[in-house]
Design a protein around this motif. Structure first.
Motif, mmCIF file in Angstrom:
data_model
loop_
_atom_site.group_PDB
_atom_site.id
_atom_site.type_symbol
_atom_site.label_atom_id
_atom_site.label_comp_id
_atom_site.label_asym_id
_atom_site.label_seq_id
_atom_site.Cartn_x
_atom_site.Cartn_y
_atom_site.Cartn_z
ATOM 1 N N ARG A 73 0.493 -1.151 0.207
ATOM 2 C CA ARG A 73 0.164 0.140 0.392
ATOM 3 C C ARG A 73 1.175 1.280 0.076
ATOM 4 O O ARG A 73 1.715 1.325 0.897
ATOM 5 C CB ARG A 73 -0.560 -0.040 0.867
ATOM 6 C CG ARG A 73 -1.821 1.617 1.096
ATOM 7 C CD ARG A 73 -2.594 1.227 2.302
ATOM 8 N NE ARG A 73 -3.585 0.667 1.998
ATOM 9 C CZ ARG A 73 -4.832 -0.115 2.707
ATOM 10 N NH1 ARG A 73 -5.381 0.473 4.145
ATOM 11 N NH2 ARG A 73 -5.540 -0.779 2.980
ATOM 12 N N GLY A 74 0.293 2.187 -0.650
ATOM 13 C CA GLY A 74 1.356 3.749 -1.025
ATOM 14 C C GLY A 74 2.260 2.959 -2.177
ATOM 15 O O GLY A 74 3.144 4.958 -1.973
ATOM 16 N N LEU A 75 2.846 2.248 -2.719
ATOM 17 C CA LEU A 75 4.058 2.808 -2.840
ATOM 18 C C LEU A 75 3.694 2.677 -4.782
ATOM 19 O O LEU A 75 2.896 1.704 -4.933
ATOM 20 C CB LEU A 75 4.809 2.093 -2.812
ATOM 21 C CG LEU A 75 5.340 0.935 -1.886
ATOM 22 C CD1 LEU A 75 6.121 0.197 -1.297
ATOM 23 C CD2 LEU A 75 6.719 2.968 -1.619
ATOM 24 N N PRO A 76 4.272 2.947 -6.103
ATOM 25 C CA PRO A 76 3.749 2.864 -7.201
ATOM 26 C C PRO A 76 5.075 2.354 -8.220
ATOM 27 O O PRO A 76 5.744 1.123 -6.662
ATOM 28 C CB PRO A 76 4.268 4.312 -7.929
ATOM 29 C CG PRO A 76 5.247 4.729 -6.834
ATOM 30 C CD PRO A 76 5.053 4.557 -5.088
ATOM 31 N N ALA A 77 4.588 1.344 -9.068
ATOM 32 C CA ALA A 77 5.572 0.531 -9.713
ATOM 33 C C ALA A 77 6.287 1.425 -10.626
ATOM 34 O O ALA A 77 5.762 2.451 -10.730
ATOM 35 C CB ALA A 77 4.283 -0.549 -10.028
ATOM 36 N N ASN A 78 7.001 1.100 -10.878
ATOM 37 C CA ASN A 78 8.546 1.722 -12.356
ATOM 38 C C ASN A 78 8.163 3.339 -11.274
ATOM 39 O O ASN A 78 7.820 3.701 -12.450
ATOM 40 C CB ASN A 78 7.688 1.540 -13.295
ATOM 41 C CG ASN A 78 7.712 0.051 -13.811
ATOM 42 O OD1 ASN A 78 9.336 -1.032 -13.796
ATOM 43 N ND2 ASN A 78 7.196 -1.047 -14.585
ATOM 44 N N ARG A 79 8.227 3.623 -10.494
ATOM 45 C CA ARG A 79 9.046 5.711 -10.513
ATOM 46 C C ARG A 79 6.980 5.945 -10.195
ATOM 47 O O ARG A 79 6.951 6.380 -9.112
ATOM 48 C CB ARG A 79 9.260 5.855 -10.633
ATOM 49 C CG ARG A 79 10.875 4.942 -10.814
ATOM 50 C CD ARG A 79 11.526 6.259 -11.918
ATOM 51 N NE ARG A 79 11.384 5.952 -13.087
ATOM 52 C CZ ARG A 79 11.324 5.209 -14.456
ATOM 53 N NH1 ARG A 79 11.539 3.834 -14.299
ATOM 54 N NH2 ARG A 79 10.872 5.443 -15.202
ATOM 55 N N PHE B 291 8.002 1.423 -21.261
ATOM 56 C CA PHE B 291 6.742 1.375 -20.992
ATOM 57 C C PHE B 291 5.627 2.813 -20.906
ATOM 58 O O PHE B 291 6.825 4.123 -21.079
ATOM 59 C CB PHE B 291 6.294 0.792 -19.748
ATOM 60 C CG PHE B 291 6.761 1.796 -18.509
ATOM 61 C CD1 PHE B 291 7.621 2.070 -17.775
ATOM 62 C CD2 PHE B 291 5.667 2.672 -18.402
ATOM 63 C CE1 PHE B 291 8.316 2.708 -16.980
ATOM 64 C CE2 PHE B 291 5.659 3.349 -17.129
ATOM 65 C CZ PHE B 291 7.324 3.633 -16.465
ATOM 66 N N VAL B 292 4.828 3.030 -21.460
ATOM 67 C CA VAL B 292 4.260 4.093 -22.225
ATOM 68 C C VAL B 292 2.881 3.969 -21.124
ATOM 69 O O VAL B 292 2.462 2.716 -20.567
ATOM 70 C CB VAL B 292 3.736 4.189 -23.320
ATOM 71 C CG1 VAL B 292 5.173 4.256 -24.243
ATOM 72 C CG2 VAL B 292 3.217 3.163 -23.575
ATOM 73 N N LEU B 293 1.621 5.251 -20.695
ATOM 74 C CA LEU B 293 1.372 5.270 -20.629
ATOM 75 C C LEU B 293 -0.737 5.004 -21.165
ATOM 76 O O LEU B 293 -1.277 6.396 -21.180
ATOM 77 C CB LEU B 293 1.154 6.781 -18.977
ATOM 78 C CG LEU B 293 2.379 6.566 -18.281
ATOM 79 C CD1 LEU B 293 2.629 7.290 -17.198
ATOM 80 C CD2 LEU B 293 1.673 5.510 -17.053
ATOM 81 N N GLU B 294 -0.405 4.612 -21.881
ATOM 82 C CA GLU B 294 -1.868 4.490 -22.692
ATOM 83 C C GLU B 294 -2.604 3.959 -21.693
ATOM 84 O O GLU B 294 -2.445 2.977 -21.216
ATOM 85 C CB GLU B 294 -1.560 2.831 -23.409
ATOM 86 C CG GLU B 294 -1.161 3.608 -24.799
ATOM 87 C CD GLU B 294 -0.484 2.423 -26.342
ATOM 88 O OE1 GLU B 294 0.966 1.735 -26.394
ATOM 89 O OE2 GLU B 294 -2.078 2.079 -26.448
ATOM 90 N N PRO B 295 -3.789 4.117 -21.581
ATOM 91 C CA PRO B 295 -4.879 3.332 -20.703
ATOM 92 C C PRO B 295 -4.972 2.008 -20.959
ATOM 93 O O PRO B 295 -5.258 1.398 -21.589
ATOM 94 C CB PRO B 295 -6.232 3.683 -21.669
ATOM 95 C CG PRO B 295 -5.808 5.110 -22.913
ATOM 96 C CD PRO B 295 -4.926 4.729 -23.161
#
Ligand SMILES: [Fe+2]
Ligand SMILES: [Fe+2]
Length: 267
Positions: free
Chosen positions: A14-20, A228-232
């Protein structure tokens, strides 16, 4: 019968993002809620449930599943980012261990689901060792007349995205021969590549589902950098009609609409 396939959740404690930068826990919770709105009969999680195999990530998933009311039965298999023991400990009903692997056949639905385990600890690539191939052979041979969806994390074909192809399922020829012996497998449902990709092997359609979180950059050069990209984020809805699997892609996040079509007279 409707099967919602959610893949590559890459959860963190909980609280941590993946790949920054990827809020994977938030996206997974939204994906579960979005999938539930379609009232699937089954939810299938095809690996990389956790980003780093952390026990806290699986506990987050257990919490999310408990918090989402009215979910159908959920089944899971591991990906290369998963840890079998930690996954099994937090989610024993979803991911039971059998002979040291998280693999099983699911009966009782119009289509049969077979979940294979392609995880090789310490490797990003996947494999079906002799023991797992033998289990698959026996399991498929037990119901040759039942239309079957075979789910596994690592895709058994090259997509053209070089850095992902190098960590796909090893020895895909052996797997293709297995599929040819079991034509009741109509659909092979994979994850791992974080993009929607489709091909055919023997009688089976083979689909890679997009991730519910981040996507792998679409770059078909053999030396494409791993990025990676932030595509939906998205998931798949596999509908078994009684004669065929028909697959829809659904986005995780909300978007404007639906807007009703107007008749010609209304302009
Ligand atoms: Fe993944
Ligand atoms: Fe993966």
């Amino acid at each position: 019968m409707l099967i919602a396939q959610l893949t590559d959740l890459h959860l963190r404690p909980r609280g941590l993002p993946a790949n920054r930068v990827v809020e994977t826990n938030m996206l997974a919770a939204r994906a579960l809620a979005a999938a539930a709105r379609h009232r699937p009969d089954v939810i299938l999680l095809t690996g990389d449930l956790a980003d780093r195999g952390e026990p806290g990530a699986y506990r987050e998933l257990a919490r999310m599943l408990a918090a989402e009311p009215g979910l159908p039965p959920v089944f899971a298999l591991p990906g290369n980012h998963d840890d079998r023991a930690a996954m099994n400990e937090a989610l024993p009903a979803l991911a039971p261990l059998a002979d040291g692997f998280i693999q099983r056949a699911v009966e009782g639905f119009p289509a049969r689901l077979v979940l294979a385990d392609t995880l090789v600890p310490g490797s990003s690539a996947g494999a079906l060792c002799a023991a797992r191939l033998a289990w698959l052979e026996t399991t498929l041979a037990a119901a040759p007349d039942r239309p079957t969806l075979l789910a596994m994390h690592h895709p058994p074909f090259a997509t053209g995205i070089g850095h992902m192809d190098r960590i796909a399922l090893q020895d895909p020829e052996e797997f293709a021969a297995l599929l040819a012996r079991h034509p009741q497998v109509r659909l092979v449902a994979c994850g791992h590549v974080h993009r929607p990709v489709v091909t055919r092997i023997a009688e089976a359609a083979v689909m890679i589902a997009p991730s519910v979180a981040h996507q792998v950059a679409l770059d078909l050069r053999a030396d494409a950098p791993s990025a990676f990209v932030l595509e939906p984020g998205a998931f798949l809805l596999h509908r078994w009609t009684g004669a065929a699997f028909v697959t829809h892609t659904a986005l995780v996040e909300a978007f404007p609409g639906p807007f009703p079509f107007l008749g010609a007279a209304e302009g």
